[in-house]
Design an enzyme around this catalytic site. Structure first.
Site, PDB file in Angstrom:
ATOM      1  N   GLU A 151      -1.394  81.448  15.209  1.00 21.35           N
ATOM      2  CA  GLU A 151      -1.302  80.098  14.662  1.00 21.35           C
ATOM      3  C   GLU A 151      -1.777  79.133  15.743  1.00 21.35           C
ATOM      4  OE1 GLU A 151       2.687  79.544  13.176  1.00 21.35           O
ATOM      5  OE2 GLU A 151       2.489  81.301  11.910  1.00 21.35           O
ATOM      6  N   ALA A 251       6.393  81.634  31.990  1.00 22.26           N
ATOM      7  CA  ALA A 251       7.854  81.638  31.858  1.00 22.26           C
ATOM      8  C   ALA A 251       8.276  80.474  30.969  1.00 22.26           C
ATOM      9  CB  ALA A 251       8.493  81.517  33.236  1.00 22.26           C
ATOM     10  N   CYS A 259       6.307  85.773  14.292  1.00 23.95           N
ATOM     11  CA  CYS A 259       5.927  87.177  14.462  1.00 23.95           C
ATOM     12  C   CYS A 259       6.729  87.942  15.515  1.00 23.95           C
ATOM     13  CB  CYS A 259       4.443  87.275  14.765  1.00 23.95           C
ATOM     14  SG  CYS A 259       3.435  86.770  13.355  1.00 23.95           S
ATOM     15  N   LYS A 320       5.553  76.828  19.140  1.00 27.77           N
ATOM     16  CA  LYS A 320       4.493  76.657  20.132  1.00 27.77           C
ATOM     17  C   LYS A 320       3.650  75.473  19.684  1.00 27.77           C
ATOM     18  CE  LYS A 320       1.060  79.809  18.169  1.00 27.77           C
ATOM     19  NZ  LYS A 320       0.191  80.950  18.415  1.00 27.77           N
TER      20      LYS A 320
HETATM   21  N1  LIG Z   1       1.893  83.743  10.873  1.00 22.49           N
HETATM   22  C1  LIG Z   1       1.150  84.445  11.695  1.00 22.49           C
HETATM   23  O1  LIG Z   1       0.679  83.974  12.725  1.00 22.49           O
HETATM   24  C2  LIG Z   1       0.849  85.896  11.403  1.00 22.49           C
HETATM   25  C3  LIG Z   1      -0.106  86.566  12.178  1.00 22.49           C
HETATM   26  C4  LIG Z   1      -0.393  87.889  11.899  1.00 22.49           C
HETATM   27  C5  LIG Z   1       0.273  88.538  10.878  1.00 22.49           C
HETATM   28  N2  LIG Z   1       1.211  87.895  10.139  1.00 22.49           N
HETATM   29  C6  LIG Z   1       1.863  88.613   9.049  1.00 22.49           C
HETATM   30  O2  LIG Z   1       1.270  88.228   7.819  1.00 22.49           O
HETATM   31  C7  LIG Z   1       2.242  88.184   6.790  1.00 22.49           C
HETATM   32  C8  LIG Z   1       2.292  86.794   6.162  1.00 22.49           C
HETATM   33  O3  LIG Z   1       2.726  85.887   7.150  1.00 22.49           O
HETATM   34  P1  LIG Z   1       2.633  84.305   6.955  1.00 22.49           P
HETATM   35  O4  LIG Z   1       3.041  83.693   8.215  1.00 22.49           O
HETATM   36  O5  LIG Z   1       1.298  83.965   6.352  1.00 22.49           O
HETATM   37  O6  LIG Z   1       3.772  84.111   5.841  1.00 22.49           O
HETATM   38  P2  LIG Z   1       4.043  82.839   4.920  1.00 22.49           P
HETATM   39  O7  LIG Z   1       5.471  82.907   4.556  1.00 22.49           O
HETATM   40  O8  LIG Z   1       3.477  81.621   5.543  1.00 22.49           O
HETATM   41  O9  LIG Z   1       3.148  83.125   3.633  1.00 22.49           O
HETATM   42  C9  LIG Z   1       3.419  84.088   2.656  1.00 22.49           C
HETATM   43  C10 LIG Z   1       3.080  83.456   1.284  1.00 22.49           C
HETATM   44  O10 LIG Z   1       3.085  84.447   0.267  1.00 22.49           O
HETATM   45  C11 LIG Z   1       3.551  83.862  -0.937  1.00 22.49           C
HETATM   46  N3  LIG Z   1       3.939  84.946  -1.855  1.00 22.49           N
HETATM   47  C12 LIG Z   1       5.002  85.786  -1.753  1.00 22.49           C
HETATM   48  N4  LIG Z   1       4.991  86.682  -2.758  1.00 22.49           N
HETATM   49  C13 LIG Z   1       3.889  86.418  -3.509  1.00 22.49           C
HETATM   50  C14 LIG Z   1       3.310  87.008  -4.678  1.00 22.49           C
HETATM   51  N5  LIG Z   1       3.859  88.080  -5.269  1.00 22.49           N
HETATM   52  N6  LIG Z   1       2.187  86.471  -5.172  1.00 22.49           N
HETATM   53  C15 LIG Z   1       1.608  85.417  -4.575  1.00 22.49           C
HETATM   54  N7  LIG Z   1       2.103  84.809  -3.454  1.00 22.49           N
HETATM   55  C16 LIG Z   1       3.233  85.313  -2.932  1.00 22.49           C
HETATM   56  C17 LIG Z   1       4.669  82.972  -0.466  1.00 22.49           C
HETATM   57  O11 LIG Z   1       4.965  81.958  -1.379  1.00 22.49           O
HETATM   58  C18 LIG Z   1       4.089  82.403   0.839  1.00 22.49           C
HETATM   59  O12 LIG Z   1       3.409  81.192   0.655  1.00 22.49           O
HETATM   60  C19 LIG Z   1       3.559  88.623   7.432  1.00 22.49           C
HETATM   61  O13 LIG Z   1       3.712  90.009   7.245  1.00 22.49           O
HETATM   62  C20 LIG Z   1       3.339  88.311   8.892  1.00 22.49           C
HETATM   63  O14 LIG Z   1       4.093  89.155   9.735  1.00 22.49           O
HETATM   64  C21 LIG Z   1       1.505  86.580  10.382  1.00 22.49           C
END
Ligand SMILES: NC(=O)c1ccc[n+]([C@@H]2O[C@H](COP(=O)([O-])OP(=O)(O)OC[C@H]3O[C@@H](n4cnc5c(N)ncnc54)[C@H](O)[C@@H]3O)[C@@H](O)[C@H]2O)c1
Length: 444
Positions: A151, A251, A259, A320
């Protein structure tokens, strides 16, 4: 793209920018309404322009109609949340499973169903079972393509990744994904083809290693304070060694975010379940938890044991800079504990305040800017190192503050400048500073 959160929205917009037709499916009505009306529900630099351009070009659409979105597609990415399951620390894969089942019921022909969400080892194989159960006659492959974007620099990370990891076990699935990622291959991003389990584990291993690195330097910071060393120099001294590397050696108040906390916890549980517990990851989780509570104790201690009635300005609330994400932000336990102990909290964050309002005690005040927060404060605490805080004027702060305590939990300020302006400067792991101060007093 199932899920229009940080990962789904960024990867959807980036794929569209690479010329792919992308339909993002989002079930959260408020988020979907924003997206359909040209508003970006998250703060991510450059994302508004990227989304607008690709929507205008007709390559990027948003809806809650999964069936229409997946009809006739070659690949479906599942990018829904996998938060920590309440009670046991396992990753909650229920959203992923539900999405896979909906996708299976809606597909109109062969497609590769790709988990982009961070999912426990074995999830890919399990969703294949769920899909086969839902649609026994359907032709499909399941693949794992963990996302490594950060992010705050998500678009750059997606477009110029260090590597792309793809767990896929049929040539047909590999070919679809190879074609999707070909534009990145042209800029020489290595694409690593692996098994499903390898790809799933690689993501957890990467995040846990980075979390361990942060935790290591945090422990060294505590030691620096005791022995009179400066952790900034230790980090530089070890980081310049190519085998160690300088990144993630800052630090601070402990890692947070969407995550590291959930992924270290999940890997800890995965390793225990498979009978190969990781004591390093377990220690990382425990040390980091302890560190977050130690931070508020450190502030209370700086006030001689009580913050009751003290006015404390807190700069930065998000986990962050360059994101509005408040998930597991260190500011939450710090601000909450100080408020509980009777301090008056004046906070400011450039983009995180609307989310923070739901997560912090109701007595916390949200201010217009850093100087507004500092007005009348006994202490200033920098929790998140947004760039705009780096250039704060010590003289102006000294004029408007009531006290002189400055706790720089990210080591961004120049201690000499603030000491000169009469501040009681305290960084993290800057033992040398305390040492110099003691010497100065002794000499005085
Ligand atoms: N945020 C990060 O920096 C990051 C980086 C790498 C990996 N990830 C991984 O990616 C995944 C998503 O993370 P995120 O931060 O984007 O989560 P988030 O909560 O921001 O987004 C997930 C979205 O999915 C939607 N959703 C849930 N079920 C649904 C369905 N059945 N149909 C349609 N939409 C649906 C939710 O409403 C939500 O908006 C997680 O597993 C996370 O660990 C996140």
């Amino acid at each position: 793209m199932i899920g229009g959160g940080y990962v789904g929205l960024v990867s959807g917009a980036c794929f569209a920018d690479l010329g792919v037709e992308v339909a993002v499916v989002e079930t959260d009505a408020a988020k979907l309404d924003a997206l359909q009306n040209g508003r970006i529900p998250i703060y991510e630099p450059g994302l508004d322009r990227l989304v607008a351009e690709n929507v205008a070009a007709g390559r990027l659409t948003f809806s809650d109609d999964l069936a229409t979105a997946v009809a006739g597609v070659e690949a479906v990415f599942i990018a829904v949340g996998t938060p920590t399951r309440r009670g046991d620390g396992h990753a909650d894969v229920s959203y992923v499973n539900a999405a896979a089942e909906q996708v299976a019921r809606a597909l109109t022909g062969y497609a590769v169903v790709v988990t982009k969400s961070t999912v426990p080892v074995g999830t890919g194989r399990r969703i294949a079972q769920i899909m086969r159960h839902a649609r026994p006659e359907l032709e499909f492959d399941v693949a794992s393509n963990p996302e490594f974007l950060r992010e705050g620099s998500a678009i750059g990370d997606f477009m110029r990744p260090d590597r792309v990891v793809i767990g896929a076990e049929s040539e047909r699935a590999r070919e679809v994904l190879r074609r999707l990622y070909r534009p990145l291959y042209l800029i020489e991003a290595p694409i690593l083809f692996t098994s499903l389990e390898t790809a799933e584990l690689t993501k957890y291993a990467a995040n846990s290693f980075l979390a361990m690195k942060v935790t290591f330097i945090n422990e060294m910071a505590d030691l620096c304070e005791r022995v009179g060393a400066d952790v900034q120099d230790v980090a530089r001294g070890i980081g310049l060694d190519g085998r160690i590397g300088r990144k993630f050696l800052n630090a601070g108040p402990g890692f947070g975010g969407s995550c590291f906390p959930k992924d270290t916890l999940a890997l800890m549980r995965i390793a225990q379940d498979w009978g190969a517990p990781s004591r390093l990851v377990e220690a990382t989780v425990a040390v980091n938890d302890a560190r977050k509570s130690a931070m508020s104790a450190r502030i209370v201690q700086a006030f001689g044991g009580s913050v009751h009635g003290k006015v404390i300005a807190v700069l930065g609330l998000t986990f962050k800079p360059e994101t509005d994400d408040m998930r597991d932000a260190p500011s939450i336990p710090i601000v909450s504990r100080l408020a509980e102990e009777g301090a008056i909290l004046r906070t400011f964050d450039p983009v995180g305040m609307s989310h923070a309002k739901d997560l912090l005690p109701p007595s916390v005040q949200f201010c217009a800017d850093a100087y507004d927060a500092a007005t009348g404060a006994d202490a200033l605490i920098l929790v998140t190192e947004w760039n705009e805080f780096r250039a704060l004027s010590p003289e102006r702060l000294a004029d408007i503050m009531r006290g002189r305590l400055l706790m720089d939990l990210r080591n961004v300020f120049d201690p000499a400048v603030f000491l000169e302006a009469g501040f009681d400067y305290r960084g993290v792991g800057r033992g040398l500073q305390a040492f110099r101060e003691q010497n100065k007093k002794a000499e005085g």
